[in-house]
Motif scaffolding. Sequence first.
Motif, PDB file in Angstrom:
ATOM      1  N   MET A 281       0.926  -1.119   0.008  1.00  0.00           N
ATOM      2  CA  MET A 281      -0.038  -0.001   0.238  1.00  0.00           C
ATOM      3  C   MET A 281       0.850   1.342  -0.027  1.00  0.00           C
ATOM      4  O   MET A 281       1.705   1.207   0.752  1.00  0.00           O
TER       5      MET A 281
ATOM      6  N   ASN B 121       1.930   5.008   0.823  1.00  0.00           N
ATOM      7  CA  ASN B 121       1.535   5.931   1.773  1.00  0.00           C
ATOM      8  C   ASN B 121       0.931   7.326   1.354  1.00  0.00           C
ATOM      9  O   ASN B 121       1.380   8.172   1.617  1.00  0.00           O
TER      10      ASN B 121
ATOM     11  N   ASN C 250       1.178  -3.189   6.873  1.00  0.00           N
ATOM     12  CA  ASN C 250       0.005  -2.771   5.919  1.00  0.00           C
ATOM     13  C   ASN C 250      -0.944  -3.032   6.753  1.00  0.00           C
ATOM     14  O   ASN C 250      -2.161  -2.257   6.567  1.00  0.00           O
ATOM     15  N   GLU C 251      -1.192  -4.130   7.382  1.00  0.00           N
ATOM     16  CA  GLU C 251      -2.897  -4.548   7.958  1.00  0.00           C
ATOM     17  C   GLU C 251      -2.905  -3.389   9.162  1.00  0.00           C
ATOM     18  O   GLU C 251      -4.182  -2.870   9.385  1.00  0.00           O
TER      19      GLU C 251
ATOM     20  N   GLU D 199      -4.371  -0.283   7.277  1.00  0.00           N
ATOM     21  CA  GLU D 199      -5.560  -0.353   7.029  1.00  0.00           C
ATOM     22  C   GLU D 199      -6.535  -0.410   7.910  1.00  0.00           C
ATOM     23  O   GLU D 199      -7.594   0.315   7.983  1.00  0.00           O
ATOM     24  N   ASN D 200      -6.138  -0.917   9.122  1.00  0.00           N
ATOM     25  CA  ASN D 200      -7.187  -0.736  10.372  1.00  0.00           C
ATOM     26  C   ASN D 200      -7.334   0.523  10.815  1.00  0.00           C
ATOM     27  O   ASN D 200      -8.226   1.207  11.302  1.00  0.00           O
TER      28      ASN D 200
ATOM     29  N   LEU E 223      -6.700   3.310   9.021  1.00  0.00           N
ATOM     30  CA  LEU E 223      -7.393   4.156   8.005  1.00  0.00           C
ATOM     31  C   LEU E 223      -9.050   3.898   7.981  1.00  0.00           C
ATOM     32  O   LEU E 223      -9.791   4.672   7.854  1.00  0.00           O
ATOM     33  N   ALA E 224      -9.231   2.506   8.376  1.00  0.00           N
ATOM     34  CA  ALA E 224     -10.757   2.390   8.570  1.00  0.00           C
ATOM     35  C   ALA E 224     -11.449   2.971   9.735  1.00  0.00           C
ATOM     36  O   ALA E 224     -12.677   3.227   9.707  1.00  0.00           O
TER      37      ALA E 224
END
Length: 91
Positions: free
Chosen positions: A1, A3, A72-73, A76-77, A79-80
Motif C-alpha cells: 500500500m 502511503n 500494512n494491516e 489499513e485498520n 484508516l478504517a
Amino acid sequence: MKNEIDIHRALRVFNKVATLGEKQSDNIQSVYRLCGLNALTDFDGYTISLSDAQVRLDIFFHKKYKFDYPNNEALENFLARFTDVEKYSQN
C-alpha cells in the motif's frame, strides 16, 4: 500500500475527534479520543497527530505528513477508523 492519503479527510477526522472526543489530559498536553483514534497537537498548532495503538500519522505545515506503522494491516485498520469517526454522531 502506498502511503498516500486525502489530507483534507485526515484534517476533518482530526477536527471531529478533537471536537467530539473524550478529553484525556496529562500535565503537558490534551489528547482527545474517539472511535479508537487519539488526536493531539503540538504547542503551536502547526503539527497535529492522529494515532491508535499501532499507527501514528503526523500532519505538518504545508500538507506534509508522515506515517509510522509496523505493517500494512495495521495501517489499513487505522484508516478504517476514519470511516468510524466520519459516521459518528453525538446523540
